[in-house]
Design a protein around this motif. Sequence first.
Motif, short mmCIF file in Angstrom:
data_model
loop_
_atom_site.label_atom_id
_atom_site.label_comp_id
_atom_site.label_asym_id
_atom_site.label_seq_id
_atom_site.Cartn_x
_atom_site.Cartn_y
_atom_site.Cartn_z
N HIS A 1 0.76 -1.12 -0.03
CA HIS A 1 -0.23 0.06 0.38
C HIS A 1 0.36 1.28 0.00
O HIS A 1 2.37 0.93 0.51
N LYS B 1 -2.69 10.05 2.30
CA LYS B 1 -2.75 11.30 2.80
C LYS B 1 -2.52 11.60 4.14
O LYS B 1 -2.39 12.11 4.80
N ASN C 1 -4.50 -0.21 -1.79
CA ASN C 1 -4.72 0.64 -2.30
C ASN C 1 -6.33 0.98 -3.30
O ASN C 1 -7.13 1.90 -3.60
N GLU C 2 -6.40 -0.45 -3.50
CA GLU C 2 -7.14 -0.74 -4.84
C GLU C 2 -8.88 -1.01 -4.24
O GLU C 2 -9.64 -0.91 -4.84
N PHE D 1 -9.45 0.21 -1.32
CA PHE D 1 -9.48 1.28 0.52
C PHE D 1 -8.56 2.02 0.05
O PHE D 1 -7.71 2.69 -0.95
N GLU D 2 -9.86 3.39 -0.12
CA GLU D 2 -9.13 5.41 -0.36
C GLU D 2 -7.91 5.32 -0.05
O GLU D 2 -7.30 5.89 0.18
N GLN D 3 -7.99 5.20 1.86
CA GLN D 3 -6.46 5.35 2.03
C GLN D 3 -6.33 3.84 3.29
O GLN D 3 -6.75 3.65 4.80
N ARG E 1 -7.90 1.43 8.87
CA ARG E 1 -9.23 1.11 7.79
C ARG E 1 -9.68 -0.40 8.16
O ARG E 1 -10.61 -0.88 7.74
#
Length: 131
Positions: free
Chosen positions: A24, A28, A81-82, A84-86, A91
Amino acid sequence: MEIMSSSRGENMVLVKKFSFEAAHNLVKYHGKCERLHGHTYRLTVKVEGPLNEEDMVMDFAELKKMVEDRVIKKLDHSYLNELFEQPTTERVAIWIWEQLSGPLRECGVRLVEIELWETETSGVVYRGEKV
């Protein structure tokens, strides 16, 4: 010689450990983790329930299959990252909880806690609590 007679009603916590590999980058975040990198994640799943007719909370093999099918097969050797946004450990831990809590409840046990470690010294504990 039987040391202890079978007694149902005791509540116990069953613990099972897993691991998976994933990459990952934190989009942000400003620091070295914003660059692509990978981890060997270690996952601990804890479920609670009374002893069943076999004097188990749950069969370890059944728990293993559920976690592998619902979590490990989706995350192992993935680019987080594919999915989850972050993709912070926090998360990912929440997502794992969401994948397991309902199905485990259907098996008559309660998901108590998950631990997700991205390194030997850095991880999170999640108990399904909302703030």
